[in-house]
Write a protein that holds these residues in place. Structure first.
Motif, PDB file in Angstrom:
ATOM      1  N   GLY A 203       0.776  -1.230   0.000  1.00 11.84           N
ATOM      2  CA  GLY A 203       0.000   0.000   0.000  1.00 11.84           C
ATOM      3  C   GLY A 203       0.803   1.273   0.000  1.00 11.84           C
ATOM      4  N   ARG A 204       2.102   1.209  -0.274  1.00 16.44           N
ATOM      5  CA  ARG A 204       2.917   2.420  -0.416  1.00 16.44           C
ATOM      6  C   ARG A 204       3.481   2.437  -1.829  1.00 16.44           C
ATOM      7  NH1 ARG A 204       1.352   0.940   4.761  1.00 16.44           N
ATOM      8  NH2 ARG A 204       1.831   2.564   6.265  1.00 16.44           N
ATOM      9  N   MET A 205       2.805   3.114  -2.718  1.00 16.70           N
ATOM     10  CA  MET A 205       3.145   3.145  -4.143  1.00 16.70           C
ATOM     11  C   MET A 205       3.386   1.722  -4.644  1.00 16.70           C
ATOM     12  SD  MET A 205       2.718   6.048  -5.529  1.00 16.70           S
ATOM     13  CE  MET A 205       3.641   6.103  -7.069  1.00 16.70           C
ATOM     14  N   GLN A 206       2.515   0.833  -4.213  1.00 18.83           N
ATOM     15  CA  GLN A 206       2.588  -0.568  -4.614  1.00 18.83           C
ATOM     16  C   GLN A 206       2.052  -0.704  -6.035  1.00 18.83           C
ATOM     17  OE1 GLN A 206       0.366  -3.167  -2.065  1.00 18.83           O
ATOM     18  NE2 GLN A 206       0.849  -5.015  -3.240  1.00 18.83           N
ATOM     19  N   LYS A 207       2.843  -1.300  -6.900  1.00 17.44           N
ATOM     20  CA  LYS A 207       2.523  -1.357  -8.321  1.00 17.44           C
ATOM     21  C   LYS A 207       1.962  -2.722  -8.710  1.00 17.44           C
ATOM     22  CE  LYS A 207       4.829  -0.749 -12.842  1.00 17.44           C
ATOM     23  NZ  LYS A 207       6.147  -0.456 -13.457  1.00 17.44           N
ATOM     24  N   ILE A 208       0.788  -2.701  -9.336  1.00 17.27           N
ATOM     25  CA  ILE A 208       0.183  -3.900  -9.906  1.00 17.27           C
ATOM     26  C   ILE A 208      -0.149  -3.590 -11.360  1.00 17.27           C
ATOM     27  CG2 ILE A 208      -1.747  -5.528  -9.824  1.00 17.27           C
ATOM     28  CD1 ILE A 208      -1.992  -4.943  -6.844  1.00 17.27           C
ATOM     29  N   THR A 209       0.415  -4.338 -12.292  1.00 16.53           N
ATOM     30  CA  THR A 209       0.210  -4.074 -13.717  1.00 16.53           C
ATOM     31  C   THR A 209      -0.743  -5.101 -14.318  1.00 16.53           C
ATOM     32  OG1 THR A 209       2.417  -3.114 -13.917  1.00 16.53           O
ATOM     33  CG2 THR A 209       1.339  -3.793 -15.955  1.00 16.53           C
ATOM     34  N   GLN A 210      -1.779  -4.601 -14.987  1.00 12.34           N
ATOM     35  CA  GLN A 210      -2.753  -5.455 -15.667  1.00 12.34           C
ATOM     36  C   GLN A 210      -3.104  -4.842 -17.014  1.00 12.34           C
ATOM     37  OE1 GLN A 210      -6.209  -6.352 -13.295  1.00 12.34           O
ATOM     38  NE2 GLN A 210      -5.046  -7.336 -11.672  1.00 12.34           N
ATOM     39  N   THR A 211      -3.056  -5.670 -18.059  1.00  8.67           N
ATOM     40  CA  THR A 211      -3.420  -5.263 -19.418  1.00  8.67           C
ATOM     41  C   THR A 211      -2.825  -3.904 -19.800  1.00  8.67           C
ATOM     42  OG1 THR A 211      -5.531  -4.303 -18.692  1.00  8.67           O
ATOM     43  CG2 THR A 211      -5.546  -6.618 -19.399  1.00  8.67           C
ATOM     44  N   GLY A 212      -1.550  -3.732 -19.490  1.00  5.26           N
ATOM     45  CA  GLY A 212      -0.840  -2.525 -19.883  1.00  5.26           C
ATOM     46  C   GLY A 212      -1.067  -1.311 -19.009  1.00  5.26           C
ATOM     47  N   VAL A 213      -1.851  -1.450 -17.945  1.00  5.91           N
ATOM     48  CA  VAL A 213      -2.108  -0.330 -17.038  1.00  5.91           C
ATOM     49  C   VAL A 213      -1.398  -0.587 -15.712  1.00  5.91           C
ATOM     50  CG1 VAL A 213      -3.869   0.985 -15.776  1.00  5.91           C
ATOM     51  CG2 VAL A 213      -4.347   0.141 -18.088  1.00  5.91           C
ATOM     52  N   ASN A 214      -0.670   0.421 -15.230  1.00  4.28           N
ATOM     53  CA  ASN A 214      -0.006   0.343 -13.929  1.00  4.28           C
ATOM     54  C   ASN A 214      -0.934   0.925 -12.863  1.00  4.28           C
ATOM     55  OD1 ASN A 214       2.454  -0.629 -15.087  1.00  4.28           O
ATOM     56  ND2 ASN A 214       2.979   1.472 -15.644  1.00  4.28           N
ATOM     57  N   TYR A 215      -1.389   0.086 -11.954  1.00  7.22           N
ATOM     58  CA  TYR A 215      -2.180   0.553 -10.814  1.00  7.22           C
ATOM     59  C   TYR A 215      -1.217   0.749  -9.643  1.00  7.22           C
ATOM     60  CZ  TYR A 215      -6.276  -1.029 -13.450  1.00  7.22           C
ATOM     61  OH  TYR A 215      -7.243  -1.212 -14.420  1.00  7.22           O
ATOM     62  N   PHE A 216      -1.143   1.984  -9.137  1.00 12.46           N
ATOM     63  CA  PHE A 216      -0.299   2.283  -7.988  1.00 12.46           C
ATOM     64  C   PHE A 216      -1.201   2.489  -6.768  1.00 12.46           C
ATOM     65  CE2 PHE A 216       2.434   3.490 -11.506  1.00 12.46           C
ATOM     66  CZ  PHE A 216       3.681   3.019 -11.107  1.00 12.46           C
ATOM     67  N   LEU A 217      -1.006   1.674  -5.742  1.00  8.55           N
ATOM     68  CA  LEU A 217      -1.834   1.721  -4.543  1.00  8.55           C
ATOM     69  C   LEU A 217      -1.064   2.422  -3.434  1.00  8.55           C
ATOM     70  CD1 LEU A 217      -3.131  -0.417  -6.356  1.00  8.55           C
ATOM     71  CD2 LEU A 217      -3.503  -1.834  -4.345  1.00  8.55           C
ATOM     72  N   ASP A 218      -1.666   3.480  -2.876  1.00 13.32           N
ATOM     73  CA  ASP A 218      -0.987   4.251  -1.843  1.00 13.32           C
ATOM     74  C   ASP A 218      -2.008   4.758  -0.832  1.00 13.32           C
ATOM     75  OD1 ASP A 218       1.962   5.785  -1.669  1.00 13.32           O
ATOM     76  OD2 ASP A 218       0.345   6.758  -0.577  1.00 13.32           O
ATOM     77  N   VAL A 219      -1.749   4.525   0.459  1.00 15.04           N
ATOM     78  CA  VAL A 219      -2.750   4.872   1.472  1.00 15.04           C
ATOM     79  C   VAL A 219      -3.016   6.376   1.577  1.00 15.04           C
ATOM     80  CG1 VAL A 219      -2.495   2.783   2.851  1.00 15.04           C
ATOM     81  CG2 VAL A 219      -0.996   4.706   3.274  1.00 15.04           C
ATOM     82  N   ALA A 220      -2.020   7.218   1.404  1.00 18.48           N
ATOM     83  CA  ALA A 220      -2.160   8.691   1.320  1.00 18.48           C
ATOM     84  C   ALA A 220      -3.454   9.219   1.944  1.00 18.48           C
ATOM     85  CB  ALA A 220      -2.074   9.120  -0.146  1.00 18.48           C
ATOM     86  N   HIS A 221      -3.593   9.090   3.259  1.00 16.75           N
ATOM     87  CA  HIS A 221      -4.861   9.406   3.913  1.00 16.75           C
ATOM     88  C   HIS A 221      -4.843  10.706   4.708  1.00 16.75           C
ATOM     89  CE1 HIS A 221      -2.320   7.312   6.743  1.00 16.75           C
ATOM     90  NE2 HIS A 221      -3.063   7.718   7.749  1.00 16.75           N
ATOM     91  N   ASN A 222      -3.725  11.435   4.692  1.00 17.72           N
ATOM     92  CA  ASN A 222      -3.680  12.728   5.368  1.00 17.72           C
ATOM     93  C   ASN A 222      -2.780  13.671   4.570  1.00 17.72           C
ATOM     94  OD1 ASN A 222      -0.953  12.120   6.131  1.00 17.72           O
ATOM     95  ND2 ASN A 222      -1.686  11.058   7.965  1.00 17.72           N
ATOM     96  N   PRO A 223      -2.745  14.966   4.921  1.00 16.69           N
ATOM     97  CA  PRO A 223      -2.017  15.942   4.096  1.00 16.69           C
ATOM     98  C   PRO A 223      -0.544  15.609   3.883  1.00 16.69           C
ATOM     99  CG  PRO A 223      -3.484  17.086   5.601  1.00 16.69           C
ATOM    100  CD  PRO A 223      -3.532  15.635   5.989  1.00 16.69           C
ATOM    101  N   GLU A 224       0.158  15.165   4.915  1.00 22.95           N
ATOM    102  CA  GLU A 224       1.574  14.849   4.783  1.00 22.95           C
ATOM    103  C   GLU A 224       1.788  13.684   3.817  1.00 22.95           C
ATOM    104  OE1 GLU A 224       5.327  14.653   7.845  1.00 22.95           O
ATOM    105  OE2 GLU A 224       3.598  13.410   8.309  1.00 22.95           O
ATOM    106  N   ALA A 225       0.957  12.651   3.941  1.00 20.40           N
ATOM    107  CA  ALA A 225       1.065  11.507   3.036  1.00 20.40           C
ATOM    108  C   ALA A 225       0.703  11.906   1.608  1.00 20.40           C
ATOM    109  CB  ALA A 225       0.163  10.376   3.521  1.00 20.40           C
ATOM    110  N   ALA A 226      -0.256  12.813   1.466  1.00 14.99           N
ATOM    111  CA  ALA A 226      -0.631  13.289   0.126  1.00 14.99           C
ATOM    112  C   ALA A 226       0.506  14.078  -0.514  1.00 14.99           C
ATOM    113  CB  ALA A 226      -1.895  14.148   0.220  1.00 14.99           C
ATOM    114  N   GLU A 227       1.236  14.852   0.288  1.00 12.50           N
ATOM    115  CA  GLU A 227       2.390  15.588  -0.237  1.00 12.50           C
ATOM    116  C   GLU A 227       3.451  14.624  -0.750  1.00 12.50           C
ATOM    117  OE1 GLU A 227       2.928  18.647  -0.813  1.00 12.50           O
ATOM    118  OE2 GLU A 227       1.459  19.792   0.348  1.00 12.50           O
ATOM    119  N   HIS A 228       3.685  13.550  -0.011  1.00  8.14           N
ATOM    120  CA  HIS A 228       4.666  12.560  -0.458  1.00  8.14           C
ATOM    121  C   HIS A 228       4.204  11.898  -1.752  1.00  8.14           C
ATOM    122  CE1 HIS A 228       7.795   9.543  -0.330  1.00  8.14           C
ATOM    123  NE2 HIS A 228       6.876   8.611  -0.461  1.00  8.14           N
TER     124      HIS A 228
END
Length: 423
Positions: free
Chosen positions: A290-315
């Motif tokens: 869940g920290r810029m975790q990359k899952i690639t399917q059919t040519g699309v990169n899905y990046f999963l990131d919890v980013a649930h508060n302002p500091e995490a969103a800035e990162h």
């Protein structure tokens, strides 16, 4: 509901634990300390590191876990929340505790507590501590759930305590300013023992609390630092003997660099010998769900990131600058988070934004989340993360990169959907 016993399934135990206390959170250590005393929990055979902070707890623990596993030591790690299975919260040497192991310790806790009520998190904390006491790993890493001073984890006197960052979050419980929140988080410090703060601009309460507790404080900036150079980075810090120490030419990690620097300073006080090469290998191989975790399917990169508060969103915003081309976002948030600040940080980064409802007690409706966006943004409300991913998979002109963010619940649903349907 009848009280379960050690023969019940883990799901039975978790359902019962959720129902046996009237509130999800009840800060305070008196109740859990009494039960811990009844259980005679003893971690004296392990070096214990407690990690508190608004952001960066998980990655700091991941770095330390990776370094000491790389060096051949046994490591226990307690983290929260989990994404797909409760067992993720309790790990020995990177492997999740088994259902049987957890049911057995839950049963011991239930027998020891008598009439003392415990919250779901308190049960889980005691369970992790019992597993570690039984297994006696060389190193035990404990992540604070909320705050620090009154969090269940703080019944343990850690050998080394860390506060990663201090920002506004959980203000209903911890206070509405950084000074109050810093005071709560610094409550994990212990007299005469190393206390590490990774915040470059810590509130005065961190320093004051360390001084009052007579903890030995080491701060990012004055005491340890890092410098990125080309495709590597250098670290400077202070050894346990008070001498200057450096590690050069460290490979850049996939997790946040400031937390790697904090982990390296903590390593100076962990009495388990590690070579510079093992430090480097451990840092470069650290990963976290869940920290810029990359899952690639059919040519699309899905990046999963919890980013649930302002500091995490800035990162996350900084990470996005390294991705080329157009990007779409799937965003689902909890109602008690600073949604306005998160939206302000991320809104301009995306050509299309799917807003989803999180079906949990604190979840924000997608329609309500839409109210934080400007009319110029291309926002589309969907009932769930699953619905949003389904539409993306059938849409035309999908960009190479899709970000899924906003909450642990958002990422957990995305993980479940993408792993169950890998097409």
């Amino acid at each position: 509901m009848l009280q379960p016993n050690c023969k019940n399934s883990l799901d039975d135990w978790l359902s019962w634990m959720e129902s046996c206390h009237p509130s999800e959170i009840e800060l305070g250590l008196d109740r859990i300390r009494k039960v811990a005393d009844n259980l005679s929990i003893d971690l004296s055979g392990s070096t214990v590191v407690t990690v508190a902070g608004t952001n960066g707890k998980g990655s700091t623990i991941s770095y330390l876990q990776s370094i000491y596993l790389q060096a051949g030591y046994s490591v226990g790690a307690f983290t929260s929340p989990h994404f797909l299975e409760y067992n993720e919260r309790v790990q020995i040497n990177g492997r999740c505790a088994s259902d049987q192991q957890l049911c057995e310790v839950f049963n011991r806790i239930n027998q020891a507590r008598g009439e003392i009520p415990l919250t779901y998190f308190e049960f889980g904390t005691l369970a992790a501590l019992l597993v570690f006491a039984d297994e006696t790993p060389d190193l035990v890493l404990l992540e604070v759930g909320l705050g620090g001073r009154l969090d269940a984890v703080n019944i343990i006197d850690a050998d080394i305590s860390i506060v990663t960052t201090v920002a506004l979050d959980h203000t209903d419980w911890l206070g509405d300013n950084r000074e109050d929140i810093g005071f709560e988080k610094a409550g994990v410090f212990r007299a005469g023992r190393p206390a590490i703060c990774g915040d470059l601009n810590p509130p005065d309460s961190i320093v004051k609390t360390a001084r009052e507790l007579k903890a030995k404080l080491f701060q990012s900036g004055p005491d340890y630092s890092f410098l990125e150079v080309d495709n590597s980075w250098h670290w400077k810090g202070i050894s346990s003997q008070g001498l200057a120490v450096e590690v050069e030419s460290i490979p850049l990690p996939s997790l946040p660099l400031p937390n790697a620097a904090t982990a390296l300073q903590a390593c100076q006080f962990i009495p388990l010998e590690v070579s510079f090469e093992q430090l480097k290998q451990g840092i470069s191989s650290a990963r976290l769900t869940g920290r810029m975790q990359k899952i690639t399917q059919t040519g699309v990169n899905y990046f999963l990131d919890v980013a649930h508060n302002p500091e995490a969103a800035e990162h996350l915003n900084k990470q996005l600058s390294q991705l080329n081309g157009a990007k779409w976002l799937v965003l689902g948030m909890l109602a008690d988070k600073d949604c306005q600040s998160v939206v302000r940080t991320l809104e301009s980064c995306f050509e299309r934004i799917y807003l989803v409802t999180l079906e949990t007690a604190r979840g924000l409706k997608g329609n309500d989340l839409q109210g934080f966006f400007s009319e110029e943004s291309d926002t589309r409300v969907k009932q769930s993360v699953t619905d949003a991913i389904g539409e993306i998979k059938t849409a035309n002109n999908v960009p190479e990169n899709v970000i899924i963010a906003g909450s642990f619940f958002t990422v957990a649903e995305a993980l479940n959907e993408l792993e169950m349907d890998p097409a």
